[in-house]
Every structure is written in structure tokens, then in C-alpha cells.
Design an enzyme around this catalytic site. Structure first.
Site, PDB file in Angstrom:
ATOM      1  N   SER A  70      -9.470   1.657   3.226  1.00 14.36           N
ATOM      2  CA  SER A  70      -8.515   2.647   2.130  1.00 14.36           C
ATOM      3  C   SER A  70      -7.672   1.405   1.604  1.00 14.36           C
ATOM      4  O   SER A  70      -7.127   2.143   0.503  1.00 14.36           O
ATOM      5  CB  SER A  70      -7.780   3.374   2.893  1.00 14.36           C
ATOM      6  OG  SER A  70      -6.923   3.032   3.792  1.00 14.36           O
ATOM      7  N   LYS A  89       1.025  -1.020   0.126  1.00 11.20           N
ATOM      8  CA  LYS A  89       0.326   0.314  -0.215  1.00 11.20           C
ATOM      9  C   LYS A  89       1.030   0.780   0.121  1.00 11.20           C
ATOM     10  O   LYS A  89       1.635   1.253   0.854  1.00 11.20           O
ATOM     11  CB  LYS A  89      -0.965   0.304   1.229  1.00 11.20           C
ATOM     12  CG  LYS A  89      -1.727   0.743   1.791  1.00 11.20           C
ATOM     13  CD  LYS A  89      -2.526   1.043   2.430  1.00 11.20           C
ATOM     14  CE  LYS A  89      -3.873   2.063   2.341  1.00 11.20           C
ATOM     15  NZ  LYS A  89      -5.132   2.135   3.823  1.00 11.20           N
ATOM     16  N   SER A 126      -9.655  -0.429   7.396  1.00 17.49           N
ATOM     17  CA  SER A 126      -9.107  -0.160   5.974  1.00 17.49           C
ATOM     18  C   SER A 126      -8.055  -1.966   5.423  1.00 17.49           C
ATOM     19  O   SER A 126      -8.276  -1.699   4.390  1.00 17.49           O
ATOM     20  CB  SER A 126      -7.973   0.863   5.969  1.00 17.49           C
ATOM     21  OG  SER A 126      -8.750   1.981   6.328  1.00 17.49           O
TER      22      SER A 126
END
Lengths: 488, 479
Positions: free
Chosen positions: A154, A79, A178
Site C-alpha cells: 500500500s 505516507k 506494504s
């Protein structure tokens, strides 16, 4: 079966047995990415060259009979809010668009030590603030199961990449859900460890007391394998635990710990999609059949969790994001300003997105003189009450099972204009962050429209191993995790 | 009109740790800009602080030396404000759970003892330094982050100071304590001791304090004294005219010798303090307090008292000797090495050692003459005479050689040889009939004159005691 469809452990076995070279694995994976990435847009940055060079390094190691790491040859996506030395780390924000960290996050160091191959950086909601990855400053990411729907967020890029077989595993971060929520939306296994189990050093902070790095994988075993590598003490993170890391892989098939399952009644009330409710009920039946006892529970303070979360997360965020001011690195407004305050304001006005600004404003508000006691301090106290609820619950049960999200993946654009509606997407997940306990989301069914449904299993602090075993049992009894989106 | 003056002082002292508060960077002063930095003290995205235990212990030591109550739960807070020298745009400091509270310092002002309350002692990180180019049209400023993250102990008094003399006494005593317990070098010229003052005036007899003015960025004790004198007269003048004092923050302009408004109360920063989530609270138990307490030496006030009673020197002398710990240690080291009276040792140290150190702008720690060497010299004095001893001392301070080798090399062995002296003395008696006559008339000062003449001729190499004996004998016989 295509190479890219294998699990990370499947690849690991093939590499170890010299059935395939690491370079071949990476090449095959990039072939897949080139086919599908234009549609999904899971990545912000891809590093084919770096991945190939690391792959041939590991091949050399294998060739010369040297010892190889636990993740040898496994291509992994990171990420883009986790710092990678000499590789762009943008947080999907214009303000860090050109930022290249001079150091590796603790977890990245660990991955490299274990011979994983970093293939790229995945998309996210700007600074991990969001539940749909629509808040990325660069582009949206599509859900491989329905490209008109969001992948969640996210960590939407990481979840979509794993789901679309464009990465064998991925790292995400979970501040309010997330990792688990996108895993649920994309049909992956998403694991958020106990706060303090994995070092946050190098994870670009959103809300320091809630942030935790987690894993997105194709099955539970892969989650255990990745967790094994990234867990452990780090002297550079004062909040990181010094407790020994158990072996998550041994006894993963053990079923002795599947005993008492708590069902919080507050999690099954209005707002929960009926198909998801049914999937959960079916899942509980499977556990019952395997000897578990299902116990009705109440977590009375959970109704305040979203409000508490909003206050604590935004307070910490406004302070954490204060450093992006255009002075030392990152974006700086191009206009010539005579005074520094104008430079600050313009830089931040131009380079932060709406959701980030909303949270900075809210955070500053709840910390302001005269409001601190009413908001931040009170939220901290409620947080303790919620913790007490869980302590109490865990005296009666071994784990708590709930849906991961109240709805399946929603359509792109559906909630972006309604922040409150969007925040509700985290209603079942952010409690684990407030309390600091570990939680996993695993696939437990599909809606009639063919969208994945996720089941969340929460456990006591540092009982990752137990959660993995409970999740693994379900996986052995079902085949939801083996389903693949049709991307052709 | 008569006013009461109310002053409170915040002191920031750089702790003398080798590394910064939250990272491993060096704290040494004067390096090339931005050479002592790392991702952590530069506040790069994703970094985390880790507390420097030594800095914490130093703060604890300071709090104990200032008689504070030590909190068993210590935590850090973020103080949020924007400034380009502050890498994270928040400072990790302490607001709610300081290391120590409710302490006190005893000071002596005009011979009287006064107790100044310490509100709190806490630990925080320093900011970097802005470097403004000399050209006013440069259009930019530079930032040196070497100082960013250096540990500071902040000591906050209650508003107990009532005059500039109080302030001077307090600053002096505080610096002395910090140096004694060896937590800070207190080097003003390197900015390792900085102050902020708040001052208000109220009419004599008034029940409430007047409006408070804060003055920031005072980098020396001199600046504190100057700005307070300036503020007192500025505020007096305003109050005399019947005007109100505005609650505000002012900056001291060293060049023009005036204070200027920085911001009013309405513009005051809201620091939005909240607990630092990246650090874990520190639990301070009795064991660690005891461990630190044991490292605190006898402080100067106690030592001064002991010196007067134990060594029979004056309070004034004891005051000078205990001004710095190394000097007091030096003195006591000398006392231990000899039977020479402490009083004489004190005279030597105050008159000679300190004079040389002043001339050389040096410190006792770097002094070429060790206590042993000084004592050896003083013990030789009765043999070589006072003026030779002084000469030898100055040679020792220049060369670092010991007394006996200097005496040998320079052939300064005293003329105690009676035969040689007899010859010189006979000649002096011959040459000074007037003095002989005076002595005969009972004028005892004539003897001193004769001794002086002899010393002149022998270039001080004669032993005056012996001279007096010989002169007496000869003159008595003559009569």
C-alpha cells in the site's frame, strides 16, 4: 547529475558542506515534482510553503553555526496514514478526507528533531489495505518504470515518489509487505524493521499486531540513516521495545556477517515468475562469490501464512476501523437520520471503499461468537507455528533470502477485480509481519520488459544492522540501485 | 407458589487514581465538559493506550481483598460495540485473563454469616457521558468525554445471592471493603459505584435455574433494591400465570419505578472479544502480589470482632465504629491517647460525633475536633460536669477551638468552691421543705430532685458528685 537525482545522504553532504542551501534543494525538488507529479500522482497533499519555511529555518541554523540534525535539509515524503500535526492525514479514505491531526506521530517528531523537511503526504491504498495503491479513494498512482503499471502498495505513493526523484526518502508502513512490495515494484530499497523497533504512535492502525513503519529510500545507506532516526523507545507505545538502538551507519560496509544464507524452498515453487527466479539465482551467486554459504531450508507452515494473515489482519482491522462512525470527526452522511444506527451505517457505507468494507466484514465474521475459536484463535496458534519455523531456521542461518514478490509490477486494473490474486502478491512478505522479524527489499535485477525485481532479506528479531550489512554488500557488487526510470 | 430467587451482581467502581487508565488526563469529577480529554481518550486515529500502573495495582488490591486467586498472566481484551459515548467503538476490558478469579466475600444477613462467591475481578475503561438537551425537539445530543477512560474495577459475583437482603448485605460489605482498601471513593451521587443485576426465579425444589433477566444502568444501591423487588414480583406474577420468563436485558426506569425491555437474547450484542494487540500482557509475580497485599489494612469484619474483644464494647457499637475506616481509625486514635474507657469514648463518638457529622452532612476526615481534642474534653468531664461538657463539645464542633480555651473564655469553670455552693444549697434546703421531709422518710429520689434544682440554678456549673456529698452531709446532720 541533477540535484533531485542525488541520494538523501548526497543531499545531506552538500547541505552540510554549504554547497547548496536547503531552500535551493526544496525549490529544485518542487520543480521536479511539478514536472512529473501530473503523470505519477504519488502525492495526496504537498506542502511547499511549509517545506520552504522549514528549509530556511535550517539554513539559518547552518548560517549561525548551530548544530544540525542527522537529516538536516533532506526533503522527505510521509505516507498519508502517519499523523502529521496540522497537516491533513487522510489514509486515502473519504472518511478522513478532511481530518487534520492535532498531534505528530512519534516518527514525525523524530524527523523534525533531526531537521528533516516534510514535503507532503503520499498516496496509499485506503487504510493501507491493498497491494497496488488502486484502492485510494482519491486517485491511482503510476509506476515510474511503466506508467501503465501499478507502483505496488500500500505504500505505492512513497515508493513512486522516491523512484521518480520526487522525494529523497519516504516513510511507509508495512502490515503484510506494504513497504517491501512497492519498493520491489519501483526499484527502491524498502525496509520493514522488527515489530517494536519503531513506535507506532500516530500511525493510523490497520492491524495493530502486524503494522510497522518502514522506510523507502534510494539505497541501503539512506535506509540505515532514516532507520537510525525513527528507531527507539517510545513511552506512548506499549509494544515498542526499550532495547538500545545500535549505530546502523558505522560498520555498514562490514562483511563479516555475510555467512550462512537460508533459501526457503517453499518460496521458489509454482507461482514464481521465472525471470524473478533467475535474478534471485544470480544474486545468490554474488553472495557465494563473496564467501557466503547458501543453505536449503524448509518453513513448513508458511503455506498457511496467507490464510493466517487474512484472519488476524482483518480481525484487528474491523475493530481498529470501528471508530470511524461520523460522530466525532471525519465524514458524516449528509442525510438527516432519526437514529444513530442509521447514521453509522450510512456514514460507513458512503465513505469506505470496497476493499475496506470487505476486510471489515471478514474481520467481524472471524471474531463472531461461534467462529472465534475456529478462525481467530486457530490463526493465532498457526501464527505461533510459523514463528517456530523461523526460530528453528535461524539456528542454522544468519538470514533468509527470497524474492520480495512472485511477479514484477502488474498492470493497472489487472488484479483489482480479483482480491485473492491481489493478496497473493504478499505471499513472501507477510510472513515477516506474522513473525515480527525485520526484512528489506533491494533491487536485484530487471525483467526483459524493464521492470525492477526485488530481493528480500529477512533477519532475526532486532538484527536490522546485520540485514543492512548483507544488503549493502550486494549493492556494492551491483548497480541495479543506480538505474533510474526514464520519465521523459 | 413458592419460588427460589437467584441473583448475581456486577459492580463497577471508579478507581480513585489521579489520571485515566490509558492516558494522563485528570479524572476529577465535575469539570466543564470535554476539558479533561486528549487524543488518546478521544480515540483519535493513530493513538495507543499505555496502562496506568496505579489502576492496575488498585485492581490487584481489590482482587486480593476479595480473596481471589491472582492470575500470573493478565491481559486485556477489546469488547466491540457501537455507542456514541465510546470513542473507539470498543472498550478495553478483560475477558479471558482477568486480574483475579474465584474469590469470596462474607456477608452477615439477619445475624447469619453467608459466603458470596466472586467470579472475577477485572479492570476496564469507562465510557463518556451523553448529555440530552431538555427540549425534546432539540434534534441532537451532546457527548462529554471527561469520563471516557476513567479506570473502573468490575467485580462479578457468582449467582449466590438468594434474597434482596443478601443483595443489600453484599453491596454494603463490598462498598465498605472498597473504601477500606482505599481504591474507590464509592460516591454514588458522582456515579463512581454502578451496578448491573441478573435475576431468575425457579420453583422451590426445581433442579435448574429459571431464565435470567439482566438489568443494566443501576446507579445506586437503592435502585438495585427497588428494581429487584419490582422484578421479583413481576416474574412471580408471570410464573404464577404459567407464563415463561423471556431471557432479556431490561432497563430500570427510576421515575416510573418499572423495568422495561431493552433487548431480548436474540438481539443481544456479540461483543467479538479478542486480545487487545496494543497492550502487552502483564506478568504478575509473587513479589508484586506480596507488595500489594502488604498495603491492605485490617478489613472491617475483622476489626469489628477485635473491637468487641479488645475494647469491651458491644458488637452493635463495634459495627457502627467500623462502618468506615476513617471513623474506626478516629476511635482507635482516641483510645491510644487516654485512660478513659473505650466504652465511654465509643459512647461519645456514636452519640455526639456522629450526630454532629450527620447534621453537617460531613465526614469524619473533615471533622473539626481531632481525637486529641475530644479526649481532652472527655478527661475534663469529671471536673466540669456532663452538661457543660456537651455544651463545650458543640462549641468545639462549631469553632474548632479546644475545650480548655472554651471553658476559660465562657467562664464555664465549675463551681467546686464549697463556700459558694454551701450558700446556694442552704437556700435550696430552705425553699424545699417537702423534699427534705421526703428524704427523711427514706425517699432517696428526693436527693436527685435537690441536686437537679441546684444544677438548674447554677446553670449546670456545679459538679453533681460534689453536690450529692454536700446534700447528704447536710441532710444527715439535720435529721
Amino acid at each position: 547529475m541533477f540535484l533531485h537525482e542525488l541520494t538523501a545522504n548526497g543531499i545531506r553532504e552538500k547541505v552540510k558542506n554549504r554547497e547548496v542551501s536547503c531552500v535551493e534543494v526544496v525549490k529544485e525538488l518542487f520543480r521536479r515534482i511539478k514536472q512529473k507529479e501530473a503523470l505519477i500522482e504519488a502525492y495526496i497533499f504537498l506542502d511547499e510553503e511549509g517545506a520552504l519555511s522549514k528549509a530556511s529555518e535550517i539554513d539559518d541554523k547552518l548560517e549561525s553555526g548551530k548544530e544540525i540534525g542527522l537529516l538536516a535539509g533532506i526533503p522527505i515524503a510521509i505516507k498519508d496514514n502517519i499523523s502529521t500535526k496540522n497537516i491533513y492525514t487522510t489514509c486515502a479514505s473519504k472518511i478522513l478526507e478532511n481530518y487534520i491531526p492535532p498531534y505528530n506521530a512519534f516518527v514525525v517528531k523524530k524527523l523534525l528533531q533531526e531537521d528533516a523537511i516534510i514535503i507532503g503526504k503520499t498516496n496509499l491504498d485506503e487504510f493501507a489495505m491493498g497491494s497496488s495503491t488502486e484502492n485510494s479513494a482519491f486517485h491511482i498512482t503510476r509506476n515510474p518504470w511503466d506508467t501503465e503499471s501499478v507502483p505496488g502498495g500500500s505504500s505505492g505513493g512513497s515508493a513512486a515518489a522516491v523512484s521518480a526523484d520526487m522525494a529523497f526518502m519516504a516513510l511507509g508502513s508495512d502490515t503484510g509487505g506494504s513497504v517491501r512490495q512497492p519498493a520491489s515494484f519501483c526499484g527502491n530499497v524498502g525496509f520493514k524493521p522488527t515489530y517494536g523497533r519503531v513506535s507506532r504512535y500516530g500511525l493510523i492502525a490497520f492491524a495493530s499486531s502486524l503494522d510497522q513503519i518502514g522506510t523507502l529510500t534510494k539505497d541501503v545507506f539512506d535506509a540505515a540513516m532514516l532507520l537510525q532516526v525513527i528507531s527507539g523507545h517510545d513511552a506512548l507505545d506499549s509494544t515498542c521495545s526499550a532495547l538500545d538502538v545500535p549505530n546502523y551507519l558505522s560498520d555498514i560496509n562490514c562483511r563479516d556477517n555475510v555467512v550462512r544464507i537460508g533459501i526457503p524452498r517453499e518460496f521458489f515453487r509454482e507461482g514464481l515468475d521465472s525471470e524473478i527466479r533467475n535474478a534471485l539465482m544470480n544474486a545468490l551467486e554474488i553472495y557465494k562469490k563473496n564467501g557466503a554459504v547458501v543453505i536449503d531450508l524448509s518453513l513448513p507452515h508458511c503455506e498457511y501464512a496467507i490464510a493466517t494473515y487474512c484472519i488476524i489482519a482483518t480481525a484487528e482491522a474491523c475493530s481498529n476501523l470501528a471508530r470511524y462512525d461520523g460522530v466525532r470527526y471525519g465524514y458524516r452522511s449528509r442525510l438527516d437520520d432519526d437514529n444513530i444506527v442509521d447514521m453509522y451505517s450510512r456514514t460507513r457505507a458512503e465513505a469506505f471503499g470496497d476493499e475496506v468494507k470487505r476486510r471489515i466484514l471478514l474481520g467481524n465474521y472471524v471474531l463472531s461468537a461461534g467462529y472465534y475459536e475456529a478462525y481467530y484463535l486457530k490463526a493465532s496458534k498457526v501464527r505461533n507455528l510459523i514463528k517456530n519455523d523461523f526460530d528453528e531456521a535461524f539456528t542454522k542461518v544468519d538470514c533468509i533470502i527470497s524474492p520480495t514478490c512472485p511477479t514484477p509490477a502488474f498492470k493497472i486494473g489487472e488484479k483489482i477485480l480479483d482480491p485473492l490474486e491481489m493478496y497473493l502478491s504478499d505471499v513472501y512478505t507477510n510472513i515477516a509481519n506474522l513473525v515480527g522479524i525485520p526484512g528489506i527489499s533491494i533491487p536485484c535485477g530487471f525483467t526483459t520488459a524493464g521492470l525492477p525485481i526485488g530481493m528480500q532479506i529477512l533477519g532475526k528479531h532486532f538484527e536490522e544492522k546485520k540485514i543492512l550489512q548483507i544488503a549493502k554488500l550486494f549493492e556494492q557488487e551491483t548497480d541495479f540501485h543506480l538505474q533510474k526510470p526514464k520519465l521523459d | 407458589m413458592e419460588y427460589n430467587i437467584v441473583i448475581g451482581l456486577e459492580t463497577h467502581a471508579e478507581l480513585n487514581t489521579d489520571t485515566k487508565l490509558f492516558c494522563g488526563c485528570s479524572t476529577s469529577f465535575g469539570s466543564e465538559p470535554n476539558t479533561q480529554t486528549c487524543p488518546i481518550c478521544l480515540g483519535l486515529p493513530g493513538v495507543l493506550p499505555v496502562i496506568n500502573r496505579k489502576a492496575f495495582d488498585h485492581t490487584l488490591k481489590t482482587a486480593l481483598a476479595l480473596n481471589c486467586e491472582i492470575n500470573d498472566f493478565v491481559n486485556f481484551d477489546r469488547k466491540n460495540y457501537y455507542y456514541p459515548d465510546l470513542p473507539k467503538n470498543y472498550q478495553i476490558s478483560q475477558n479471558h485473563f482477568n486480574v483475579g478469579n474465584n474469590g469470596s466475600v462474607d456477608i452477615i444477613v439477619k445475624g447469619e454469616k453467608k459466603r458470596i462467591g466472586i467470579n472475577n475481578v477485572h479492570l476496564e475503561e469507562d465510557a463518556g457521558k451523553l448529555v440530552h438537551p431538555e427540549a425534546s425537539d432539540a434534534g441532537h445530543s451532546l457527548i462529554d468525554f471527561n469520563r471516557a477512560g476513567v479506570p473502573l474495577v468490575e467485580i462479578v459475583t457468582n449467582p449466590d445471592l438468594r434474597s434482596i437482603d443478601d443483595v443489600q448485605g453484599y453491596m454494603h460489605t463490598l462498598r465498605n471493603i472498597l473504601q477500606y482498601i482505599n481504591v474507590s471513593d464509592c460516591k454514588m451521587q458522582e456515579g463512581s459505584l454502578r451496578f448491573e443485576a441478573s435475576i431468575s426465579l425457579c420453583r422451590k425444589g426445581a433442579k435448574v435455574f429459571g431464565n435470567r433477566v439482566e438489568i443494566k444502568n443501576l446507579n445506586s444501591m437503592k435502585a438495585v433494591m427497588k428494581v429487584l423487588a419490582y422484578e421479583i414480583s413481576r416474574q412471580k406474577e408471570l410464573l404464577d400465570k404459567g407464563a415463561q420468563i423471556v431471557m432479556e436485558t431490561r432497563l430500570w426506569d427510576e421515575v416510573d419505578g418499572v423495568s422495561r425491555r431493552m433487548r431480548t437474547k436474540e438481539e443481544a450484542h456479540d461483543y467479538r472479544y479478542f486480545p487487545e494487540p496494543d497492550l502487552v500482557p502483564i506478568l504478575v509475580d509473587k513479589k508484586s502480589i506480596d507488595r500489594i497485599r502488604e498495603t491492605i489494612p485490617e478489613l472491617s469484619a475483622m476489626r469489628r470482632q477485635r473491637f468487641t474483644s479488645e475494647y469491651l464494647i458491644s458488637d452493635y457499637e463495634a459495627g457502627i465504629l467500623t462502618e468506615s475506616k476513617p471513623l474506626a481509625d478516629y476511635f482507635e486514635e482516641c483510645v491510644k491517647l487516654t485512660i478513659v474507657s473505650p466504652k465511654e469514648l465509643s459512647n461519645w463518638i456514636i452519640n455526639d460525633v456522629l450526630r454532629v457529622l450527620n447534621e453537617k452532612k460531613s465526614h469524619i476526615q473533615d471533622f473539626t475536633i481531632s481525637p486529641k481534642m475530644l479526649v481532652d474534653l472527655i478527661e475534663m468531664k469529671s471536673e466540669i460536669g456532663g452538661s457543660i461538657a456537651k455544651e463545650v463539645f458543640s462549641e468545639m464542633s462549631n469553632t474548632g477551638k479546644d475545650a480548655s480555651s472554651i471553658v476559660r473564655e465562657k467562664n464555664l469553670t465549675p463551681l467546686s468552691n464549697a463556700e459558694e455552693l454551701n450558700f446556694i444549697i442552704s437556700k435550696i434546703i430552705e425553699d424545699n421543705p417537702k423534699a427534705i421531709e421526703d428524704y427523711g422518710k427514706g425517699k432517696k429520689s428526693a436527693l436527685s430532685f435537690l441536686v437537679g434544682q441546684t444544677m438548674k440554678i447554677t446553670k449546670g456549673k456545679a459538679n453533681p458528685k460534689i453536690l450529692i456529698d454536700i446534700f447528704r452531709e447536710k441532710l444527715e446532720n439535720n435529721l
